[in-house]
Write a protein that holds these residues in place. Sequence first.
Motif, PDB file in Angstrom:
ATOM      1  N   UNK A  25       0.819  -1.216   0.000  1.00 48.24           N
ATOM      2  CA  UNK A  25       0.000   0.000   0.000  1.00 48.24           C
ATOM      3  C   UNK A  25       0.848   1.259   0.000  1.00 48.24           C
ATOM      4  N   UNK A  26       1.865   1.317   0.853  1.00 54.31           N
ATOM      5  CA  UNK A  26       2.639   2.556   0.978  1.00 54.31           C
ATOM      6  C   UNK A  26       4.121   2.395   0.668  1.00 54.31           C
ATOM      7  N   UNK A  27       4.697   1.217   0.895  1.00 56.96           N
ATOM      8  CA  UNK A  27       6.157   1.095   0.769  1.00 56.96           C
ATOM      9  C   UNK A  27       6.555   1.069  -0.695  1.00 56.96           C
ATOM     10  N   UNK A  28       7.481   1.936  -1.109  1.00 54.76           N
ATOM     11  CA  UNK A  28       7.806   2.082  -2.533  1.00 54.76           C
ATOM     12  C   UNK A  28       8.825   1.053  -3.003  1.00 54.76           C
ATOM     13  N   UNK A  29       8.794   0.770  -4.302  1.00 56.14           N
ATOM     14  CA  UNK A  29       9.818  -0.092  -4.894  1.00 56.14           C
ATOM     15  C   UNK A  29      11.037   0.710  -5.318  1.00 56.14           C
ATOM     16  N   UNK A  30      10.890   2.034  -5.416  1.00 53.52           N
ATOM     17  CA  UNK A  30      12.011   2.925  -5.718  1.00 53.52           C
ATOM     18  C   UNK A  30      11.866   4.180  -4.864  1.00 53.52           C
ATOM     19  N   UNK A  31      13.003   4.816  -4.582  1.00 57.39           N
ATOM     20  CA  UNK A  31      13.003   6.028  -3.775  1.00 57.39           C
ATOM     21  C   UNK A  31      13.591   7.188  -4.558  1.00 57.39           C
ATOM     22  N   UNK A  32      13.065   8.410  -4.380  1.00 58.58           N
ATOM     23  CA  UNK A  32      13.814   9.582  -4.828  1.00 58.58           C
ATOM     24  C   UNK A  32      15.078   9.703  -3.979  1.00 58.58           C
ATOM     25  N   UNK A  33      16.228   9.592  -4.608  1.00 56.66           N
ATOM     26  CA  UNK A  33      17.491   9.518  -3.872  1.00 56.66           C
ATOM     27  C   UNK A  33      18.559  10.305  -4.636  1.00 56.66           C
ATOM     28  N   UNK A  34      19.212  11.239  -3.949  1.00 55.13           N
ATOM     29  CA  UNK A  34      20.182  12.122  -4.592  1.00 55.13           C
ATOM     30  C   UNK A  34      21.437  12.290  -3.730  1.00 55.13           C
ATOM     31  N   UNK A  35      22.562  12.349  -4.391  1.00 53.13           N
ATOM     32  CA  UNK A  35      23.779  12.880  -3.782  1.00 53.13           C
ATOM     33  C   UNK A  35      23.735  14.393  -3.928  1.00 53.13           C
ATOM     34  N   UNK A  36      24.049  15.120  -2.854  1.00 53.47           N
ATOM     35  CA  UNK A  36      24.124  16.571  -2.939  1.00 53.47           C
ATOM     36  C   UNK A  36      25.562  16.994  -2.635  1.00 53.47           C
ATOM     37  N   UNK A  37      26.051  17.954  -3.405  1.00 53.80           N
ATOM     38  CA  UNK A  37      27.405  18.480  -3.210  1.00 53.80           C
ATOM     39  C   UNK A  37      27.321  19.984  -2.975  1.00 53.80           C
ATOM     40  N   UNK A  38      27.924  20.436  -1.871  1.00 59.75           N
ATOM     41  CA  UNK A  38      28.028  21.857  -1.572  1.00 59.75           C
ATOM     42  C   UNK A  38      29.495  22.248  -1.741  1.00 59.75           C
ATOM     43  N   UNK A  39      29.749  23.179  -2.660  1.00 59.58           N
ATOM     44  CA  UNK A  39      31.117  23.594  -2.979  1.00 59.58           C
ATOM     45  C   UNK A  39      31.349  25.022  -2.505  1.00 59.58           C
ATOM     46  N   UNK A  40      32.483  25.239  -1.865  1.00 50.77           N
ATOM     47  CA  UNK A  40      32.853  26.574  -1.393  1.00 50.77           C
ATOM     48  C   UNK A  40      33.641  27.310  -2.466  1.00 50.77           C
ATOM     49  N   UNK A  41      33.843  28.614  -2.240  1.00 52.89           N
ATOM     50  CA  UNK A  41      34.519  29.426  -3.252  1.00 52.89           C
ATOM     51  C   UNK A  41      35.997  29.095  -3.399  1.00 52.89           C
ATOM     52  N   UNK A  42      36.576  28.324  -2.464  1.00 55.62           N
ATOM     53  CA  UNK A  42      37.965  27.900  -2.602  1.00 55.62           C
ATOM     54  C   UNK A  42      38.091  26.508  -3.215  1.00 55.62           C
ATOM     55  N   UNK A  43      36.981  25.945  -3.664  1.00 60.09           N
ATOM     56  CA  UNK A  43      36.976  24.623  -4.281  1.00 60.09           C
ATOM     57  C   UNK A  43      36.733  23.483  -3.318  1.00 60.09           C
ATOM     58  N   UNK A  44      36.778  23.735  -2.014  1.00 57.80           N
ATOM     59  CA  UNK A  44      36.462  22.707  -1.023  1.00 57.80           C
ATOM     60  C   UNK A  44      34.993  22.308  -1.158  1.00 57.80           C
ATOM     61  N   UNK A  45      34.704  21.035  -0.978  1.00 54.55           N
ATOM     62  CA  UNK A  45      33.311  20.615  -1.067  1.00 54.55           C
ATOM     63  C   UNK A  45      32.989  19.582   0.011  1.00 54.55           C
ATOM     64  N   UNK A  46      31.713  19.440   0.267  1.00 52.79           N
ATOM     65  CA  UNK A  46      31.199  18.392   1.129  1.00 52.79           C
ATOM     66  C   UNK A  46      30.028  17.717   0.453  1.00 52.79           C
ATOM     67  N   UNK A  47      29.701  16.498   0.899  1.00 57.20           N
ATOM     68  CA  UNK A  47      28.622  15.737   0.275  1.00 57.20           C
ATOM     69  C   UNK A  47      27.593  15.318   1.321  1.00 57.20           C
ATOM     70  N   UNK A  48      26.369  15.173   0.876  1.00 51.51           N
ATOM     71  CA  UNK A  48      25.277  14.690   1.711  1.00 51.51           C
ATOM     72  C   UNK A  48      24.309  13.910   0.851  1.00 51.51           C
ATOM     73  N   UNK A  49      23.260  13.395   1.492  1.00 50.94           N
ATOM     74  CA  UNK A  49      22.277  12.587   0.772  1.00 50.94           C
ATOM     75  C   UNK A  49      20.868  13.102   1.017  1.00 50.94           C
ATOM     76  N   UNK A  50      20.112  13.224  -0.063  1.00 51.07           N
ATOM     77  CA  UNK A  50      18.689  13.530   0.003  1.00 51.07           C
ATOM     78  C   UNK A  50      17.937  12.252  -0.332  1.00 51.07           C
ATOM     79  N   UNK A  51      17.143  11.779   0.620  1.00 56.60           N
ATOM     80  CA  UNK A  51      16.374  10.563   0.406  1.00 56.60           C
ATOM     81  C   UNK A  51      14.957  10.794   0.897  1.00 56.60           C
TER      82      UNK A  51
END
Length: 385
Positions: A25-51
């Motif tokens: 009824x409710x449990x999905x066979x696929x999820x909206x799932x994304x890698x997110x990257x935040x980049x700073x002005x010096x080129x440094x970046x970090x990663x997170x997940x949107x699920x």
Amino acid sequence: MKIARVEAFRLKSTIKKEGWQEDEYVWPSKLPCFLVRVTADDGTYGVGEISSQTWYLGETAEQILSYVRLYDDALTGVDAESPALAHKAMEATVSGGMPGSRATRAGIDMAIYDLIGRARGVPVHVLLGGAYRTRFEMLTNLYHKTPESMAAAARQAVEDGFKGLKIKVGDVLLANGWTRANFRIELDKLHAALEAVPDGIYIDADANQGWLSAKWAVDALREFDRYGNLSIEQPLRYADLDGAAFVAANARTPVILDESVWSPEAMLQLIRMRACDRIVLKLSRVGGFYPAQQIVAMCEAAGIGVSVDTNPYTLLGDTACCHIAAAIATPYPVDCEGHVSFLSMNDPDPFSGGVSIENSIATLPDAPGLGIEVDWAAIERHQAA
């Protein structure tokens, strides 16, 4: 160091968890799932997940991408080492005035903390106040549909080393409607699981909002009074705080709330109403580490336990779950196995490092940020799939 860019990359994952078949009824066979990257002005970046799960968190893939574009504009030029300012900017852009966009906000928040940790050379849990522990006993979710299969799965999970079992006791009610017969099916599964395992194992009976009536919930729980290892999780709808408080006041079984916990403000109301004994903390529901810290502090001051849960996540998000769990005083078993039992990343898996799991013990690495490494060529192949 200023934020220069926020980007999202679609991850092609599929569900492999028992009980999440396409006819559910409710449990999905696929999820909206994304890698997110935040980049700073010096080129440094970090990663997170949107699920997200659309019925559960209310964010479709298309909405997530639109939110990311809005947050990209809002965060440009914001101090990359100030999660507080980042959240202020995000809340002024989307859903600051009502619940929404929490899963997207959580992924960006993760990436900001990862960026800061990488820049300073410290793990994220250091930024959250320091770790009480970096090794965790674990919890697993069981969705089996009959008492016999639930008992067998519970025994196997304990043999595998899990110290906590989340027994799903709302699926039949959600799918087929509330009747006494359907309610009995859920209760019989719970009896079977409790009888199958030692009393040192946490049993969290998760109704997923399906038990309908506070008085019926209290009445049903009386037959479980002799089980000291049992808690009932979210028996009623997320907005039924009066009902939750009634169950907490009248049932011997401790009450856990999950879907009701979507912000620090919501947590404050639960504390005022004495509506629970423990909560489930999902980064994707509350918006990331920054609000999660506030919720944890409130719970610890009020004597309310905190369990950390996957969404489910990939290895990236599960590692983030362990970083917040590390900074919580009371060590309830952690659910950080979304990437093991729920999701398959197919080929190629873009992540390495992060939390490792052996004999149902999860261990965080001593590495900067989240401790996750990304194969960006694999991420490109995910976009083309």
